[in-house]
Design a protein around this motif. Structure first.
Motif, PDB file in Angstrom:
ATOM      1  N   MET A   7       0.853  -1.199   0.000  1.00 23.55           N
ATOM      2  CA  MET A   7       0.000   0.000   0.000  1.00 23.55           C
ATOM      3  C   MET A   7       0.884   1.242   0.000  1.00 23.55           C
ATOM      4  N   ALA A   8       0.642   2.161  -0.931  1.00 21.36           N
ATOM      5  CA  ALA A   8       1.461   3.363  -1.047  1.00 21.36           C
ATOM      6  C   ALA A   8       1.230   4.283   0.146  1.00 21.36           C
ATOM      7  N   ALA A   9       2.302   4.937   0.570  1.00 17.49           N
ATOM      8  CA  ALA A   9       2.187   5.919   1.645  1.00 17.49           C
ATOM      9  C   ALA A   9       1.350   7.103   1.176  1.00 17.49           C
ATOM     10  N   ALA A  10       0.770   7.797   2.134  1.00 13.67           N
ATOM     11  CA  ALA A  10      -0.117   8.916   1.813  1.00 13.67           C
ATOM     12  C   ALA A  10       0.639  10.021   1.087  1.00 13.67           C
ATOM     13  N   ALA A  34       4.394  10.394   2.947  1.00  9.58           N
ATOM     14  CA  ALA A  34       4.730  10.306   4.368  1.00  9.58           C
ATOM     15  C   ALA A  34       5.788   9.235   4.622  1.00  9.58           C
ATOM     16  N   GLY A  35       6.840   9.630   5.311  1.00 11.35           N
ATOM     17  CA  GLY A  35       7.862   8.678   5.734  1.00 11.35           C
ATOM     18  C   GLY A  35       8.919   8.359   4.712  1.00 11.35           C
ATOM     19  N   GLU A  36       8.875   9.008   3.515  1.00  3.37           N
ATOM     20  CA  GLU A  36       9.781   8.637   2.432  1.00  3.37           C
ATOM     21  C   GLU A  36      10.712   9.777   2.047  1.00  3.37           C
ATOM     22  N   VAL A  37      11.975   9.425   1.757  1.00  4.92           N
ATOM     23  CA  VAL A  37      12.879  10.315   1.047  1.00  4.92           C
ATOM     24  C   VAL A  37      12.416  10.316  -0.407  1.00  4.92           C
ATOM     25  N   GLN A  38      12.219  11.497  -0.999  1.00  5.01           N
ATOM     26  CA  GLN A  38      11.537  11.581  -2.295  1.00  5.01           C
ATOM     27  C   GLN A  38      12.200  10.768  -3.401  1.00  5.01           C
ATOM     28  N   CYS A  39      13.527  10.876  -3.526  1.00 11.04           N
ATOM     29  CA  CYS A  39      14.174  10.244  -4.675  1.00 11.04           C
ATOM     30  C   CYS A  39      15.660  10.123  -4.439  1.00 11.04           C
ATOM     31  N   VAL A  81      11.390   2.160  -2.243  1.00 12.36           N
ATOM     32  CA  VAL A  81       9.949   2.083  -2.471  1.00 12.36           C
ATOM     33  C   VAL A  81       9.702   1.532  -3.877  1.00 12.36           C
ATOM     34  N   PRO A  82       8.940   0.446  -4.005  1.00 12.73           N
ATOM     35  CA  PRO A  82       8.692  -0.136  -5.331  1.00 12.73           C
ATOM     36  C   PRO A  82       8.064   0.863  -6.296  1.00 12.73           C
ATOM     37  N   GLY A  83       8.549   0.846  -7.540  1.00 11.20           N
ATOM     38  CA  GLY A  83       7.969   1.669  -8.588  1.00 11.20           C
ATOM     39  C   GLY A  83       8.302   3.138  -8.515  1.00 11.20           C
ATOM     40  N   SER A  84       9.237   3.514  -7.637  1.00  7.96           N
ATOM     41  CA  SER A  84       9.558   4.924  -7.465  1.00  7.96           C
ATOM     42  C   SER A  84      10.868   5.259  -8.168  1.00  7.96           C
ATOM     43  N   ALA A  85      11.227   6.549  -8.145  1.00  6.85           N
ATOM     44  CA  ALA A  85      12.494   7.015  -8.712  1.00  6.85           C
ATOM     45  C   ALA A  85      13.553   7.032  -7.616  1.00  6.85           C
ATOM     46  N   GLY A  86      13.705   5.884  -6.967  1.00  5.89           N
ATOM     47  CA  GLY A  86      14.703   5.794  -5.912  1.00  5.89           C
ATOM     48  C   GLY A  86      14.227   6.303  -4.570  1.00  5.89           C
TER      49      GLY A  86
END
Length: 679
Positions: free
Chosen positions: A1-4, A453-458, A531-536
């Motif tokens: 489930m993706a973070a908000a 929420a909770g993620e470094v963007q890239c 994070v799966p499917g992200s730009a790092g």
């Protein structure tokens, strides 16, 4: 489930990052559509990418480079980026290319807890101060590769000294005056500075603190290592500078203004130097031995910082950055490079909670129209714990604010959401990660991506990061699937790799620090999941050498800290969570030690509630086997970072020799006693 999802840029096509994507498409006949595709191109075409960044962000050089990078260059030994070029770091900050800077505009604002002492320095004034200081240093015998040190706070005189040293090709190293004498000497005695800039005093938490006694102790020892001259910055006029006492030690001493006035009336000259010329020395945390003196290069630092500020942060001459930091911290060096984009700086020293309590820094952001605010995760979680919402204060105007940057530790998901309630909702909140080792970022902000929420963007452009199985053999680092935890590594060269470690056997220390675990690739020491499917995009889980792994289940201390922040912020002030595995133990025990908020008491009920909440919110396997009160406090470095690894080693029965890098050594002594009592 993706973070908000909490934010998206309203006009991403108007940002420098988008313009760079279009530039790459036009030049190379590509059809890159988004950040993920741009990022992939940047790490698959390393030389082309960094060459394009050099020209697009604007680097002033008296001679162009012959090639960006040798073909098939390894990461170690460090490859020579931009061979043949000649440039000067200070020139690029004082006369930033590709931007239009008004000489009379404000370049720097110096602020402290004393609001009446706020001073503004124009671009013309800053350049003239650097001219005079540079000429005075040259007259004092400072030249290329000399070492100039600062025992100074975050103010314009520090910036002038740093830029003056860089203009000559000297090496700058800065240490905050709240550091103890042993901590300073552990660092500076290694690199033998010729000149020392020192504050006479500091203002912190409403009290003036004289630095004279510490400075005299430092000078006494550094004289044995070649110190010739001390320049005292008299920031607090009513506290003596100690010049006569320094003279009595056989070292020349002058006040800062006198030193600048003594300079020959000559133009400002910038030494034109190779890209790999040493610029800064920063220091590893050094919790179990002497801090390692990491040498960073001029072009690598400049190019990486300008990439991050201009492309990732959209800084321009209309921007104003305030990063709450000490001069010891890498973020000080990172933030002053904002000048290279034509942005202005707010240099602040003092408590973040003076003179107006929790609203102190928000008031400064409002009154000075700050656009980019940087701080620690701990500061933001403190606002959350005390429900401080600056946007609700009608006396504040935060409409200029565009970005908040958080680092030093992972930002909990709940704090992400809180910041968007407490500050304007249009800001780019970025939990960023990198460190002293690279003087920059692996995980960066990005105007083309959402904030979750909770993620470094890239992952930053050009930074070829990967996540590998922590248990991999050195010769076979196995990537883990996205979403699984592992060690953060970087697999391709980048220009801000350190040059070496200062002193004897520097190259071997460098290799051992970053390339021994997995030969040929950079091992950073962070435990993360992508994070799966992200730009790092990354979720920070802790340090890989402090990874928690009971019953073979691996997770990071940040997961436990996030629970404490979200559910126990009003009761628990701080915590340290480590794994304990002694030689006789068949498995690792997760140990959580907390310190209590003022007026709160640790008891069996709290212990049970923490265990139940961790079990509920994470899993039964995350529940610490030990939950205790840390009677001696949470051990930290002088930069405020928790010392997890030393606590882990002590609890596991290892002998740990700590030095003055530990701000509160009594805390480690308490853990030694605890380990004995609970053997």
């Amino acid at each position: 489930m993706a973070a908000a999802e909490l934010w998206r840029h309203q006009h991403p096509e108007e940002t420098p990052m988008w313009r760079f994507l279009e530039h790459v498409n036009a030049k190379y006949g590509l059809s890159l559509h988004d950040y993920l595709e741009l990022y992939k191109w940047s790490v698959e075409n390393v030389a082309d990418f960094w060459g394009e960044v050099w020209h697009f962000v604007g680097i002033k050089a008296s001679r162009p480079f012959d090639e960006v990078l040798p073909p098939n260059a390894p990461m170690f030994p460090r490859p020579d980026f931009f061979a043949g070029a000649r440039l000067n770091f200070a020139e690029n900050l004082l006369f930033p290319p590709n931007v239009d800077v008004d000489d009379s505009a404000t370049a720097v604002i110096t602020a402290t807890e004393n609001e009446s002492h706020l001073t503004e320095t124009s671009w013309a004034d800053l350049r003239d101060q650097v001219r005079r200081c540079s000429n005075a240093l040259r007259a004092a015998g400072v030249k290329e590769n000399s070492v100039v040190a600062g025992f100074v706070a975050n103010h314009v005189q520090t910036l002038v000294a740093l830029l003056s040293a860089a203009s000559l090709g000297a090496i700058w190293t800065g240490i905050s005056p709240d550091s103890g004498v042993s901590a300073v000497l552990d660092r500076l005695a290694q690199i033998r500075p010729q000149v020392l800039f020192a504050d006479n005093a500091t203002l912190y938490n409403g009290k003036e603190w004289s630095s004279k006694a510490k400075t005299l102790d430092i000078v006494t020892e550094l004289k044995k290592h070649g110190l010739e001259r001390v320049i005292v910055v008299k920031g607090l006029k009513n506290i003596e500078a100690g010049l006569e006492e320094i003279h009595a030690l056989g070292v020349q001493a002058e006040e800062y203004e006198t030193f600048l006035s003594s300079a020959p009336d000559a133009p400002l000259v910038f030494a034109q130097l190779p890209p790999a010329h040493p610029l800064y020395v920063l220091y590893s945390s050094g919790t179990t031995g002497l801090p390692k003196a990491i040498v960073h290069t001029a072009a690598g630092t400049l190019l990486q910082h300008k990439k991050e500020h201009f492309l990732h942060g959209s800084l321009s001459p209309t921007s104003r950055m305030l990063y709450y930091t000490t001069t010891s911290w890498m973020m000080h060096h990172w933030s002053v490079s904002a000048l290279a984009c034509g942005a202005s700086l707010v240099l602040y020293s003092g408590s973040p909670f003076k003179p107006h309590g929790y609203s102190s820094l928000p008031r400064l952001l409002s009154s000075l129209r700050v656009t980019h605010f940087g701080t620690s995760a701990a500061y933001l979680t403190t606002l959350e714990a005390n429900n401080v919402r600056p946007i609700a204060d009608p006396t504040l105007d935060l409409s200029a604010l565009e970005a908040i940057y958080s680092t030093a530790s992972p930002l909990p998901p709940s704090t992400f959401a809180f910041v968007y309630e407490a500050f304007p909702s249009n800001i780019n909140l970025a939990s960023i990660t990198g460190g002293t080792d690279i003087i920059s970022l692996f995980g960066a902000p990005c105007p083309l991506l959402p904030v979750r929420a909770g993620e470094v963007q890239c992952a930053g452009l050009g930074m070829a990061i990967d996540v590998v199985d922590s248990a991999s053999a050195p010769e076979d680092p196995r990537p883990v699937p996205d979403g699984e935890p592992g060690d953060l590594v970087c697999t391709k060269p980048f220009p801000c790799q350190p040059l070496t470690f200062f002193g004897p056997n520097g190259e071997e220390k460098y290799r051992a620090a970053y390339f021994e675990r997995f030969p040929g690739i950079w091992h950073h020491g962070d435990f993360v999941r992508r994070v799966p499917g992200s730009a790092g995009a990354l979720v920070m889980l802790g340090r890989s050498d402090g990874v928690l792994k009971p019953s073979g289940v691996r997770f990071g201390s940040a997961e436990i800290y996030n629970i404490l922040t979200r559910f126990f912020a009003g009761e628990v002030d701080d915590a340290v969570c480590v794994g304990r595995r002694r030689p006789e133990d068949r498995d690792e025990t997760v140990c959580l030690f907390v310190t209590m908020a003022e007026g709160k008491t640790f008891d069996e009920g709290l212990r049970s509630r923490i265990a139940d909440t961790v079990r509920r919110e994470l899993s039964p396997r995350h529940v610490p086997g030990v939950i205790e009160e840390a009677g001696g406090g949470v051990p930290k470095t002088a930069n405020g970072k928790k010392i997890e690894v030393a606590v882990k080693q002590i609890l596991s029965g290892m002998e740990v020799r700590t030095n003055a890098s530990v701000a509160n050594p009594e805390a480690l002594d308490w853990f030694r006693e605890w380990a004995k009592r609970n053997a």
